[in-house]
Design a protein around this motif. Structure first.
Motif, mmCIF file in Angstrom:
data_model
loop_
_atom_site.group_PDB
_atom_site.id
_atom_site.type_symbol
_atom_site.label_atom_id
_atom_site.label_comp_id
_atom_site.label_asym_id
_atom_site.label_seq_id
_atom_site.Cartn_x
_atom_site.Cartn_y
_atom_site.Cartn_z
ATOM 1 N N GLY A 30 0.129 4.176 0.296
ATOM 2 C CA GLY A 30 1.200 4.508 -0.630
ATOM 3 C C GLY A 30 1.471 5.999 -0.688
ATOM 4 O O GLY A 30 1.619 6.586 -1.763
ATOM 5 N N ASP A 31 1.539 6.654 0.487
ATOM 6 C CA ASP A 31 1.916 8.068 0.555
ATOM 7 C C ASP A 31 3.324 8.272 0.014
ATOM 8 O O ASP A 31 4.148 7.350 0.054
ATOM 9 C CB ASP A 31 1.920 8.548 2.010
ATOM 10 N N GLY A 32 3.615 9.497 -0.422
ATOM 11 C CA GLY A 32 4.951 9.812 -0.928
ATOM 12 C C GLY A 32 6.045 9.440 0.054
ATOM 13 O O GLY A 32 7.000 8.733 -0.287
ATOM 14 N N ALA A 33 5.896 9.877 1.295
ATOM 15 C CA ALA A 33 6.931 9.621 2.302
ATOM 16 C C ALA A 33 7.063 8.126 2.568
ATOM 17 O O ALA A 33 8.171 7.608 2.763
ATOM 18 C CB ALA A 33 6.589 10.354 3.591
ATOM 19 N N ALA A 34 5.926 7.425 2.560
ATOM 20 C CA ALA A 34 5.955 5.994 2.838
ATOM 21 C C ALA A 34 6.690 5.241 1.726
ATOM 22 O O ALA A 34 7.489 4.332 1.997
ATOM 23 C CB ALA A 34 4.531 5.467 2.965
ATOM 24 N N LEU A 35 6.441 5.635 0.492
ATOM 25 C CA LEU A 35 7.093 4.951 -0.623
ATOM 26 C C LEU A 35 8.604 5.165 -0.569
ATOM 27 O O LEU A 35 9.385 4.244 -0.817
ATOM 28 C CB LEU A 35 6.525 5.465 -1.953
ATOM 29 N N GLU A 36 9.004 6.389 -0.199
ATOM 30 C CA GLU A 36 10.448 6.641 -0.085
ATOM 31 C C GLU A 36 11.053 5.811 1.031
ATOM 32 O O GLU A 36 12.171 5.304 0.912
ATOM 33 C CB GLU A 36 10.696 8.132 0.151
ATOM 34 N N SER A 37 10.297 5.652 2.113
ATOM 35 C CA SER A 37 10.775 4.820 3.215
ATOM 36 C C SER A 37 10.914 3.368 2.762
ATOM 37 O O SER A 37 11.864 2.677 3.139
ATOM 38 C CB SER A 37 9.800 4.934 4.387
ATOM 39 N N LEU A 38 9.989 2.916 1.924
ATOM 40 C CA LEU A 38 10.064 1.538 1.426
ATOM 41 C C LEU A 38 11.274 1.358 0.503
ATOM 42 O O LEU A 38 11.936 0.312 0.535
ATOM 43 C CB LEU A 38 8.782 1.177 0.661
ATOM 44 N N VAL A 39 11.563 2.381 -0.304
ATOM 45 C CA VAL A 39 12.732 2.290 -1.185
ATOM 46 C C VAL A 39 13.995 2.121 -0.346
ATOM 47 O O VAL A 39 14.851 1.286 -0.636
ATOM 48 C CB VAL A 39 12.833 3.540 -2.087
ATOM 49 N N ALA A 40 14.096 2.925 0.713
ATOM 50 C CA ALA A 40 15.254 2.814 1.600
ATOM 51 C C ALA A 40 15.232 1.470 2.324
ATOM 52 O O ALA A 40 16.275 0.851 2.560
ATOM 53 C CB ALA A 40 15.255 3.955 2.612
ATOM 54 N N CYS A 41 14.044 1.004 2.703
ATOM 55 C CA CYS A 41 13.832 -0.315 3.304
ATOM 56 C C CYS A 41 14.681 -0.545 4.543
ATOM 57 O O CYS A 41 15.231 -1.613 4.726
ATOM 58 C CB CYS A 41 14.094 -1.417 2.272
ATOM 59 N N ASP A 42 14.801 0.459 5.404
ATOM 60 C CA ASP A 42 15.642 0.311 6.596
ATOM 61 C C ASP A 42 14.837 0.389 7.888
ATOM 62 O O ASP A 42 15.374 0.651 8.947
ATOM 63 C CB ASP A 42 16.741 1.387 6.582
ATOM 64 N N THR A 43 13.497 0.202 7.789
ATOM 65 C CA THR A 43 12.674 0.205 9.002
ATOM 66 C C THR A 43 11.841 -1.075 9.011
ATOM 67 O O THR A 43 11.791 -1.786 8.005
ATOM 68 C CB THR A 43 11.701 1.413 9.016
ATOM 69 N N PRO A 44 11.167 -1.348 10.140
ATOM 70 C CA PRO A 44 10.289 -2.534 10.179
ATOM 71 C C PRO A 44 9.086 -2.398 9.233
ATOM 72 O O PRO A 44 8.392 -3.381 8.981
ATOM 73 C CB PRO A 44 9.807 -2.571 11.632
ATOM 74 N N PHE A 45 8.815 -1.197 8.743
ATOM 75 C CA PHE A 45 7.700 -0.963 7.824
ATOM 76 C C PHE A 45 8.126 -1.379 6.416
ATOM 77 O O PHE A 45 8.977 -0.744 5.801
ATOM 78 C CB PHE A 45 7.328 0.525 7.872
ATOM 79 N N ILE A 46 7.549 -2.489 5.904
ATOM 80 C CA ILE A 46 8.100 -3.049 4.674
ATOM 81 C C ILE A 46 7.055 -3.285 3.577
ATOM 82 O O ILE A 46 7.431 -3.714 2.487
ATOM 83 C CB ILE A 46 8.844 -4.379 4.956
#
Lengths: 313, 326
Positions: A246-262
């Protein structure tokens, strides 16, 4: 003896200034915090947690960063002790959690609070680490569920031999074993838990097994690197990636939810920092603390990442 | 500290010329110490100086080997990896295979020396540039170190081994620091007063002229890389004692610290000029700087910037001196 007089004087000086008076009476004025590597968001969050909470209590925090080198860390701990710290929060660097810093601090008779890892044979007063097995099980269970309980899977490990590396695999393996349709086709170890390693390892794995459906990266950096490799390979529709921390960058990526990382498991890093400071105060005042304190990580998907971005637990 | 000052004075009397290259770094070191003594009250104490001596042991010994290599105009990028290889061989022989520590130490030194000899042979016999040969050795030795335990650490050395890095005999001298001081003294005397030592300067100045003057340049070069690797292996053993554990990821980027110490100490990267006294001062500057910045509670990010600036400053000062001399 000289130190004793000095700290008594300092305490007296503190007592006269109203603003910082809160530190007096806690039994601790100065905490030394030894961090393996501040480049890693996980450790940086713990540091922020310690600094923020100690600041409120009027406790001074001295931070040293070992840049992942055990020898550097031993030197830094010597320097911390020279500065007369009253408590030592120790996050060992490297896979070999060195026992020497604990012994040095013990020789000074100050509380030793271990965070994340604990040296074999030289335990501190307490150790605080994130729960790994159950949370890793949840992440892998979640992505396997999304894939319908079957398909080829790969695991990108962290630094070989470290506790989180071993335990996160243990948890994930439980989820894999529960689903006979899931086949673990490859595993690879990284050195630094870093995104560029995750990218490279995943790229090679996808080259060897183009029909991979599931990737578990043992840290968010690895998972995000792997997700990028999946996108580059044009397999974003086919592959699901799970991470951890749950790194900062990872959480932001999850909010955007536009990659295979979900999905990831968000560790209560700031809470660990607070817990470490509280434990140090408790030990300094001869109160008892549990030998192990294990805050849970929270399964975090695209839907509920936003709350953790707003305030990291 | 006191012993270093002692050797400093002695060289000053017997051989004034050789110190001239190191006066700049020495002034820098003294200014740094003076500043830190005023800036923080925990710096200027006997206990802290002992800590610094502990902290520079590994870098100090590696930097001596690196000085030899740079003096002959070479470079050795493999020292950090060889340090790790030596540590892992030591751990394997002593803990896993159960040999006595004496045998394990000899084995570790032997493995290091062989690695250095291979680098030397690649450079002299196969004409591989030193940069590439030792770059290759850096990768090979790191890989071998990892292969010994498949990447994991080894713990469980005998108790006296770690105590050698902790117990201060006569109130100040740990065995590890004593080894470092011995290496310093022997290396200084060798470079100053032995014919083979002077030959290194000749090779660094001009290898062809050195060859015509009757120096066996090939053999000397191989020996230099072997000694450099051997000293890295020795540093690895001391590091293992200090950490009471060994892991194959030790010593990453130590070669850069060693090169930095040598360069700060006034030894020219193009070879032929410099010496051990300068290197000792360079090692002390790095050690004191790191220790002082920690004592001042300077943020780790700013520390990295400051150390970089000091390296630039040292080399720039050297360049200015040369330009003025010309």
């Amino acid at each position: 003896m000289k130190l004793g007089i000095k700290s008594a004087l300092a305490a007296a000086a503190l007592a006269t200034t109203a603003g910082a008076a809160s530190a007096e009476g806690l039994g601790i004025e100065k905490i030394g915090l030894a961090v393996p590597n501040l480049q890693a968001d996980f450790f940086n969050q713990i540091k922020l947690g310690v600094e923020g909470y100690a600041g409120k209590l009027g406790i001074e925090v001295i931070v040293v960063d070992a840049k992942n080198d055990t020898a550097t860390q031993v030197s830094q701990v010597q320097d911390l002790l020279t500065q007369g710290i009253d408590a030592f929060i120790y996050i060992p660097a490297g896979a070999a959690a060195a026992a020497v810093p604990t012994r040095l601090a013990r020789a000074e008779g100050i509380p030793v609070i271990n965070v994340d890892r604990e040296p074999e044979g030289a335990p501190g007063d307490t150790v605080i680490y994130g729960e790994n097995v159950v949370s890793a099980y949840q992440v892998c269970d979640h992505i396997i569920g999304l894939a319908g309980g079957e398909g080829k899977m790969v695991v990108i490990h962290g630094q070989k031999g470290t506790t989180p590396e071993v335990q996160r695999f243990e948890g994930c393996k439980m989820a894999i074993d529960e689903n006979p349709g899931v086949e673990l086709v490859a595993q690879q170890w990284s050195q630094q838990w870093s995104p560029d390693e995750g990218f490279q390892i995943a790229q090679n794995m996808l080259q060897a097994n183009p029909d991979i459906k599931l990737i578990f990266g043992q840290a968010d950096g690895l998972a995000m690197g792997a997700a990028k490799a999946v996108e580059v390979a044009g397999l974003a529709d086919q592959v699901i990636v799970g991470g951890y921390d749950g790194d900062g960058a990872a959480l932001e990526s999850l909010v955007a939810c536009d990659t295979p990382f979900i999905v990831t498991a968000t560790q209560s890093t700031q809470a660990m920092g607070v817990l470490a400071v509280n434990s140090a105060i408790a030990v300094a005042n001869d109160a008892s603390v549990p030998a192990r304190q294990i805050p849970n990580a929270v399964l975090t998907t695209c839907d509920d990442a936003a709350q953790f971005v707003a305030k990291h637990p | 500290m006191t012993t270093l000052n002692g050797s400093e004075r002695k060289t000053n009397l017997s051989d004034f010329f050789s110190l001239s290259g190191a006066t700049g770094p020495l002034i820098g070191l003294l200014v740094l110490c003076a500043f830190l003594s005023f800036a923080t009250d925990s710096f200027f104490s006997f206990r802290n100086f002992l800590n610094i001596a502990d902290q520079i042991t590994v870098l100090g010994i590696m930097a001596v080997g690196m000085t030899f290599v740079i003096l002959i105009g070479g470079i050795d990028l493999s020292v950090g990896s060889i340090l790790a290889l030596s540590m892992m061989v030591l751990g394997y022989l002593n803990v896993e295979a159960g040999y006595p520590m004496g045998v394990a130490i000899i084995g570790a030194l032997l493995a290091s020396a062989v690695a250095g000899a291979v680098s030397g042979l690649l450079i002299t016999e196969f004409r591989v540039p030193a940069f590439i040969a030792t770059l290759a050795m850096m990768s090979i030795a790191r890989g071998l170190a990892n292969m010994i335990t498949n990447g994991s650490q080894i713990i469980g050395f005998p108790t006296w081994f770690n105590l050698g890095a902790i117990i201060r005999h006569f109130g100040f001298l740990t065995i590890t620091v004593a080894v470092m001081i011995t290496v310093f003294v022997v290396a200084t005397l060798f470079l100053r007063f032995r014919q083979e030592g002077r030959a290194l300067y000749a090779i660094g100045g001009n290898p062809e002229v050195a060859r015509l003057a009757g120096i066996n340049v090939r053999l000397t070069t191989i020996m230099v890389y072997m000694v450099c690797a051997l000293l890295s292996g020795l540093a690895g053993i001391l590091l293992a004692a200090r950490l009471d554990s060994v892991q194959p990821s030790s010593g990453v980027a130590y070669e850069l610290d060693a090169i930095a110490a040598v360069v700060i100490g006034g030894t020219s990267l193009s070879g032929g000029t410099g010496g051990i006294v300068g290197t000792i001062i360079g090692v002390l500057i790095i050690g004191v700087l790191r220790n002082g910045l920690n004592l001042l509670s300077v943020s780790p990010f700013l520390q990295a910037v400051i150390i970089g600036l000091v390296i630039v400053l040292a080399v720039a000062a050297e360049t200015f001196k040369h330009r003025n001399a010309r």
